[in-house]
Motif scaffolding. Sequence first.
Motif, PDB file in Angstrom:
ATOM      1  N   GLU A  94     -74.663  -9.788  24.061  1.00 36.24           N
ATOM      2  CA  GLU A  94     -74.656  -8.414  23.527  1.00 36.24           C
ATOM      3  C   GLU A  94     -75.933  -8.083  22.760  1.00 36.24           C
ATOM      4  O   GLU A  94     -76.475  -6.994  22.893  1.00 36.24           O
ATOM      5  N   ASP A  95     -76.437  -9.021  21.973  1.00 36.12           N
ATOM      6  CA  ASP A  95     -77.632  -8.743  21.163  1.00 36.12           C
ATOM      7  C   ASP A  95     -78.857  -8.459  22.024  1.00 36.12           C
ATOM      8  O   ASP A  95     -79.595  -7.499  21.777  1.00 36.12           O
ATOM      9  N   MET A  96     -79.059  -9.285  23.064  1.00 42.12           N
ATOM     10  CA  MET A  96     -80.209  -9.056  23.946  1.00 42.12           C
ATOM     11  C   MET A  96     -80.052  -7.746  24.708  1.00 42.12           C
ATOM     12  O   MET A  96     -81.030  -7.029  24.926  1.00 42.12           O
ATOM     13  N   THR A  97     -78.825  -7.439  25.113  1.00 41.05           N
ATOM     14  CA  THR A  97     -78.593  -6.196  25.839  1.00 41.05           C
ATOM     15  C   THR A  97     -78.873  -4.998  24.948  1.00 41.05           C
ATOM     16  O   THR A  97     -79.491  -4.020  25.389  1.00 41.05           O
ATOM     17  N   ALA A  98     -78.446  -5.060  23.700  1.00 43.75           N
ATOM     18  CA  ALA A  98     -78.732  -3.972  22.758  1.00 43.75           C
ATOM     19  C   ALA A  98     -80.246  -3.828  22.564  1.00 43.75           C
ATOM     20  O   ALA A  98     -80.758  -2.706  22.456  1.00 43.75           O
ATOM     21  N   MET A  99     -80.964  -4.948  22.551  1.00 43.50           N
ATOM     22  CA  MET A  99     -82.425  -4.888  22.408  1.00 43.50           C
ATOM     23  C   MET A  99     -83.045  -4.224  23.643  1.00 43.50           C
ATOM     24  O   MET A  99     -83.975  -3.420  23.521  1.00 43.50           O
ATOM     25  N   ILE A 100     -82.533  -4.529  24.827  1.00 45.58           N
ATOM     26  CA  ILE A 100     -83.038  -3.897  26.057  1.00 45.58           C
ATOM     27  C   ILE A 100     -82.788  -2.397  26.000  1.00 45.58           C
ATOM     28  O   ILE A 100     -83.646  -1.598  26.375  1.00 45.58           O
ATOM     29  N   GLU A 101     -81.599  -2.000  25.518  1.00 46.13           N
ATOM     30  CA  GLU A 101     -81.301  -0.572  25.375  1.00 46.13           C
ATOM     31  C   GLU A 101     -82.323   0.099  24.467  1.00 46.13           C
ATOM     32  O   GLU A 101     -82.816   1.191  24.772  1.00 46.13           O
ATOM     33  N   GLN A 102     -82.654  -0.544  23.357  1.00 45.79           N
ATOM     34  CA  GLN A 102     -83.615   0.034  22.421  1.00 45.79           C
ATOM     35  C   GLN A 102     -85.001   0.118  23.036  1.00 45.79           C
ATOM     36  O   GLN A 102     -85.706   1.114  22.873  1.00 45.79           O
ATOM     37  N   MET A 103     -85.397  -0.918  23.765  1.00 47.70           N
ATOM     38  CA  MET A 103     -86.738  -0.926  24.367  1.00 47.70           C
ATOM     39  C   MET A 103     -86.871   0.126  25.456  1.00 47.70           C
ATOM     40  O   MET A 103     -87.908   0.761  25.578  1.00 47.70           O
ATOM     41  N   THR A 104     -85.821   0.308  26.259  1.00 47.92           N
ATOM     42  CA  THR A 104     -85.903   1.266  27.357  1.00 47.92           C
ATOM     43  C   THR A 104     -85.640   2.689  26.902  1.00 47.92           C
ATOM     44  O   THR A 104     -86.004   3.639  27.584  1.00 47.92           O
ATOM     45  N   GLY A 105     -84.970   2.825  25.760  1.00 46.78           N
ATOM     46  CA  GLY A 105     -84.619   4.156  25.284  1.00 46.78           C
ATOM     47  C   GLY A 105     -83.452   4.762  26.035  1.00 46.78           C
ATOM     48  O   GLY A 105     -83.163   5.947  25.905  1.00 46.78           O
ATOM     49  N   VAL A 106     -82.770   3.942  26.854  1.00 41.02           N
ATOM     50  CA  VAL A 106     -81.606   4.401  27.609  1.00 41.02           C
ATOM     51  C   VAL A 106     -80.390   3.666  27.062  1.00 41.02           C
ATOM     52  O   VAL A 106     -80.136   2.518  27.434  1.00 41.02           O
ATOM     53  N   PRO A 107     -79.653   4.317  26.155  1.00 33.87           N
ATOM     54  CA  PRO A 107     -78.499   3.626  25.581  1.00 33.87           C
ATOM     55  C   PRO A 107     -77.371   3.502  26.603  1.00 33.87           C
ATOM     56  O   PRO A 107     -77.282   4.285  27.539  1.00 33.87           O
ATOM     57  N   ALA A 108     -76.537   2.509  26.392  1.00 34.95           N
ATOM     58  CA  ALA A 108     -75.358   2.354  27.250  1.00 34.95           C
ATOM     59  C   ALA A 108     -74.469   3.572  27.045  1.00 34.95           C
ATOM     60  O   ALA A 108     -74.248   3.993  25.908  1.00 34.95           O
ATOM     61  N   PRO A 109     -73.996   4.176  28.119  1.00 31.34           N
ATOM     62  CA  PRO A 109     -73.151   5.365  27.977  1.00 31.34           C
ATOM     63  C   PRO A 109     -71.948   5.155  27.053  1.00 31.34           C
ATOM     64  O   PRO A 109     -71.525   6.069  26.368  1.00 31.34           O
ATOM     65  N   ALA A 110     -71.421   3.936  27.004  1.00 32.80           N
ATOM     66  CA  ALA A 110     -70.266   3.672  26.140  1.00 32.80           C
ATOM     67  C   ALA A 110     -70.622   3.787  24.667  1.00 32.80           C
ATOM     68  O   ALA A 110     -69.749   3.943  23.821  1.00 32.80           O
ATOM     69  N   ARG A 111     -71.906   3.720  24.337  1.00 33.52           N
ATOM     70  CA  ARG A 111     -72.342   3.845  22.947  1.00 33.52           C
ATOM     71  C   ARG A 111     -72.733   5.280  22.581  1.00 33.52           C
ATOM     72  O   ARG A 111     -73.057   5.556  21.439  1.00 33.52           O
ATOM     73  N   ALA A 112     -72.720   6.169  23.550  1.00 33.12           N
ATOM     74  CA  ALA A 112     -73.156   7.543  23.308  1.00 33.12           C
ATOM     75  C   ALA A 112     -72.260   8.207  22.264  1.00 33.12           C
ATOM     76  O   ALA A 112     -71.040   8.038  22.261  1.00 33.12           O
ATOM     77  N   GLU A 113     -72.893   8.941  21.377  1.00 32.32           N
ATOM     78  CA  GLU A 113     -72.146   9.617  20.317  1.00 32.32           C
ATOM     79  C   GLU A 113     -71.185  10.649  20.865  1.00 32.32           C
ATOM     80  O   GLU A 113     -70.123  10.888  20.304  1.00 32.32           O
ATOM     81  N   ASP A 114     -71.541  11.272  21.985  1.00 24.26           N
ATOM     82  CA  ASP A 114     -70.681  12.309  22.551  1.00 24.26           C
ATOM     83  C   ASP A 114     -69.708  11.763  23.586  1.00 24.26           C
ATOM     84  O   ASP A 114     -69.053  12.512  24.293  1.00 24.26           O
ATOM     85  N   ASP A 115     -69.589  10.418  23.670  1.00 25.76           N
ATOM     86  CA  ASP A 115     -68.670   9.817  24.634  1.00 25.76           C
ATOM     87  C   ASP A 115     -67.240  10.140  24.248  1.00 25.76           C
ATOM     88  O   ASP A 115     -66.857  10.039  23.090  1.00 25.76           O
ATOM     89  N   ASP A 116     -66.478  10.538  25.214  1.00 22.75           N
ATOM     90  CA  ASP A 116     -65.071  10.859  24.988  1.00 22.75           C
ATOM     91  C   ASP A 116     -64.299   9.564  24.780  1.00 22.75           C
ATOM     92  O   ASP A 116     -64.271   8.714  25.666  1.00 22.75           O
ATOM     93  N   PRO A 117     -63.657   9.393  23.628  1.00 23.30           N
ATOM     94  CA  PRO A 117     -62.940   8.146  23.381  1.00 23.30           C
ATOM     95  C   PRO A 117     -61.631   8.048  24.145  1.00 23.30           C
ATOM     96  O   PRO A 117     -60.924   7.061  24.061  1.00 23.30           O
ATOM     97  N   GLY A 118     -61.282   9.075  24.881  1.00 25.55           N
ATOM     98  CA  GLY A 118     -60.027   9.047  25.620  1.00 25.55           C
ATOM     99  C   GLY A 118     -58.909   9.647  24.794  1.00 25.55           C
ATOM    100  O   GLY A 118     -59.128  10.303  23.790  1.00 25.55           O
ATOM    101  N   MET A 119     -57.685   9.412  25.224  1.00 25.27           N
ATOM    102  CA  MET A 119     -56.557   9.972  24.493  1.00 25.27           C
ATOM    103  C   MET A 119     -55.756   8.859  23.848  1.00 25.27           C
ATOM    104  O   MET A 119     -55.802   7.714  24.280  1.00 25.27           O
ATOM    105  N   THR A 120     -55.027   9.234  22.830  1.00 28.19           N
ATOM    106  CA  THR A 120     -54.186   8.271  22.141  1.00 28.19           C
ATOM    107  C   THR A 120     -52.927   8.019  22.960  1.00 28.19           C
ATOM    108  O   THR A 120     -52.581   8.799  23.850  1.00 28.19           O
TER     109      THR A 120
END
Length: 164
Positions: A94-120
Amino acid sequence: MITTRQLIAQARAREEAMARVEELLASASGTAHDLDGQVEVTVDARGKLLRLWLAPSAVELGERLGPLVVEIAQAAMREATQDGYNKVALLLGEDMTAMIEQMTGVPAPARAEDDDPGMTVEEFQRQRAERLGAAPPEPEPASSVEDEDAYWESFDPASLRSDR
């Protein structure tokens, strides 16, 4: 204490893992479809169109078809991006993947602030009850710690046997 040989072995292992990243990303893909099931798009992690399926009724969309296909392709691309990150995270952690996200500037969609968390669960049950025409289930009263302790004290592990 880490020896020089251990450091070299770690560096080689990382180098081999990084070489596999390209292979993993090449196998990543994403598929999305519209709510009505008229359009389905599959793309790879680079955005290459792998499959476009249109229902016969899609012709009735007229001028809305083009923008809908683009919207569905963008959703499929987010899915492919996430699939790629998931595969890389299994290999590099996970740590290396997060670093790759930061370097590429393309965050994982699951980390997006506007990602729909689904329903309860409660919302799902309410909507299910509406569809089935039944009254929604009564919410269960919050259990106290004492109730929880009493439950576990009386719990019989034999009830978990697989032959029942």
